[in-house]
Design an enzyme around this catalytic site. Structure first.
Site, short mmCIF file in Angstrom:
data_model
loop_
_atom_site.label_atom_id
_atom_site.label_comp_id
_atom_site.label_asym_id
_atom_site.label_seq_id
_atom_site.Cartn_x
_atom_site.Cartn_y
_atom_site.Cartn_z
N SER A 143 0.86 -1.19 0.00
CA SER A 143 0.00 0.00 0.00
C SER A 143 0.89 1.24 0.00
O SER A 143 2.08 1.16 0.37
CB SER A 143 -0.86 0.00 1.27
OG SER A 143 -1.52 1.23 1.45
N TYR A 156 -1.32 -0.68 10.84
CA TYR A 156 -1.60 -1.02 9.43
C TYR A 156 -0.38 -0.70 8.58
O TYR A 156 0.07 -1.52 7.78
CB TYR A 156 -2.83 -0.27 8.92
CG TYR A 156 -3.17 -0.59 7.47
CD1 TYR A 156 -3.59 -1.86 7.10
CD2 TYR A 156 -3.06 0.39 6.47
CE1 TYR A 156 -3.89 -2.16 5.77
CE2 TYR A 156 -3.36 0.09 5.15
CZ TYR A 156 -3.78 -1.18 4.80
OH TYR A 156 -4.07 -1.48 3.49
P1 NDP Z 1 -11.55 -5.99 0.58
O1 NDP Z 1 -11.99 -5.86 2.00
O2 NDP Z 1 -12.57 -5.86 -0.49
O3 NDP Z 1 -10.79 -7.36 0.37
C1 NDP Z 1 -10.03 -7.98 1.35
C2 NDP Z 1 -9.94 -9.44 1.03
O4 NDP Z 1 -9.11 -10.08 1.99
C3 NDP Z 1 -11.30 -10.12 1.06
O5 NDP Z 1 -11.41 -11.03 0.02
C4 NDP Z 1 -11.26 -10.85 2.40
O6 NDP Z 1 -12.04 -12.04 2.30
C5 NDP Z 1 -9.79 -11.20 2.49
N1 NDP Z 1 -9.40 -11.49 3.84
C6 NDP Z 1 -9.40 -10.68 4.92
N2 NDP Z 1 -9.02 -11.37 6.00
C7 NDP Z 1 -8.76 -12.63 5.61
C8 NDP Z 1 -8.36 -13.80 6.27
N3 NDP Z 1 -8.14 -13.85 7.59
N4 NDP Z 1 -8.22 -14.93 5.53
C9 NDP Z 1 -8.46 -14.93 4.22
N5 NDP Z 1 -8.85 -13.85 3.54
C10 NDP Z 1 -9.00 -12.71 4.23
O7 NDP Z 1 -10.39 -4.90 0.42
P2 NDP Z 1 -9.30 -4.63 -0.73
O8 NDP Z 1 -9.63 -5.34 -1.97
O9 NDP Z 1 -9.12 -3.17 -0.75
O10 NDP Z 1 -8.01 -5.26 -0.05
C11 NDP Z 1 -7.13 -6.14 -0.69
C12 NDP Z 1 -5.70 -5.79 -0.32
O11 NDP Z 1 -5.39 -4.50 -0.85
C13 NDP Z 1 -5.42 -5.69 1.17
O12 NDP Z 1 -4.20 -6.31 1.46
C14 NDP Z 1 -5.34 -4.19 1.43
O13 NDP Z 1 -4.54 -3.89 2.54
C15 NDP Z 1 -4.73 -3.72 0.13
N6 NDP Z 1 -4.90 -2.31 -0.18
C16 NDP Z 1 -6.14 -1.76 -0.29
C17 NDP Z 1 -6.27 -0.40 -0.55
C18 NDP Z 1 -7.61 0.27 -0.61
O14 NDP Z 1 -7.66 1.52 -0.60
N7 NDP Z 1 -8.73 -0.46 -0.71
C19 NDP Z 1 -5.09 0.46 -0.74
C20 NDP Z 1 -3.84 -0.24 -0.63
C21 NDP Z 1 -3.77 -1.56 -0.37
P3 NDP Z 1 -12.91 -12.72 3.46
O15 NDP Z 1 -13.45 -11.63 4.33
O16 NDP Z 1 -13.96 -13.46 2.68
O17 NDP Z 1 -11.98 -13.64 4.16
#
Ligand code: NDP
Length: 249
Positions: A143, A156
């Site tokens: 990020s 974070y």
């Molecule tokens: P979402 O919340 O839409 O997606 C997060 C994903 O991670 C979901 O599919 C969730 O699935 C999964 N997840 C969370 N915890 C677990 C776990 N314990 N085991 C397995 N899967 C898990 O957010 P984003 O798409 O934005 O996030 C994706 C990545 O991008 C993250 O690493 C985030 O830090 C990073 N990011 C996002 C930004 C933003 O502005 N959105 C900016 C920079 C980086 P489920 O709950 O079904 O397990």
């Protein structure tokens, strides 16, 4: 469907929403067989159905990447079903934000387990096959918070700085095995991530900021990932930093 990733096998973690979902679909559209992993099986089934409807091949893996053994199992299940794993997209993550003095350390510990240790465990599990074949690609989602720390983001940002450091150290350890390593550093993306911040005032402030900018969309990040994993074998895109045009920091 195109053929750029024909015969390639990908595992996308956190593929039940947001960036992971968009990436899984885009890699499948480019011809890869894709394993989609996360905790919410119903959402994964929906992603898999959309991939199959477009003629692709998808595998659903329900797994909690906060648990080391589950992250390792996800890799093993992908290899068992598709015979190999070429592209691991370590995307699963959570963003818990709060001031240090109010921090719930249990939640921060859980965030480190998912964002950092789960990513490391999946990588460790994927590497033996990749090193043996002298071919493979690890894509880690960090990020802009992995470059700049801000109030409420101590932990974070800590997880994302760790992902950046891990990725660079790993690259130096395995480049001679021809395994490629890339870190993707997105700015603000319109996803569900902000719904679980856990600190009302911070969540409100971020949502207000988000409304004031033209946010990146999950597909924007998926396109960057597709670019990285479709380069010729001698090209390793080490790092991609992308912000909304309207984002300063
Ligand atoms: P979402 O919340 O839409 O997606 C997060 C994903 O991670 C979901 O599919 C969730 O699935 C999964 N997840 C969370 N915890 C677990 C776990 N314990 N085991 C397995 N899967 C898990 O957010 P984003 O798409 O934005 O996030 C994706 C990545 O991008 C993250 O690493 C985030 O830090 C990073 N990011 C996002 C930004 C933003 O502005 N959105 C900016 C920079 C980086 P489920 O709950 O079904 O397990």
């Amino acid at each position: 469907m195109s053929n750029e990733l024909k015969e390639r096998v990908a595992l996308v973690t956190g593929a039940s929403s947001g960036i992971g979902e968009a990436t899984a679909i885009m890699l499948a559209e480019a011809g890869a067989r894709v394993a989609v992993a996360a905790r919410r099986r119903d959402r994964l089934e929906d992603v898999a159905r959309r991939i199959r409807e477009r003629g692709g091949d998808a595998l659903v893996i329900e797994a909690d990447f906060g648990i080391e053994a589950e992250a390792q199992r996800a890799v093993r299940e992908t290899e068992a079903a598709f015979g190999r794993l070429d592209i691991l997209v370590n995307n699963a993550g959570v963003m818990y934000l709060e001031p240090v003095m109010e921090a719930d350390l249990a939640r921060w510990r859980q965030m480190f387990e998912i964002n950092v240790l789960g990513l490391i465990a999946a990588t460790q599990a994927a590497l033996p096959g990749m090193r043996k074949r002298k071919d493979g690609h690890i894509v880690n989602i960090a990020s802009t918070a992995g470059r700049i720390a801000s109030p409420t983001g101590a932990a974070y940002s800590g997880t994302k700085f760790a992902v950046v450091a891990f990725t660079e150290a790993l690259r130096k350890e395995i480049y001679q095995d021809r395994v490629r390593v890339t870190v993707i550093e997105p700015g603000l993306v319109a996803t569900e991530l902000r719904e679980h911040i856990g600190h009302a005032a911070t969540q409100k402030a971020i949502n207000e900021w988000a409304e004031s900018v033209r946010q990146l969309q999950p597909d924007d990040i998926a396109r960057a990932i597709l670019f990285c994993v479709t380069q010729p074998p001698h090209v390793c895109v080490n790092e991609v930093l992308l912000r909304p045009t309207d984002q300063e920091r």
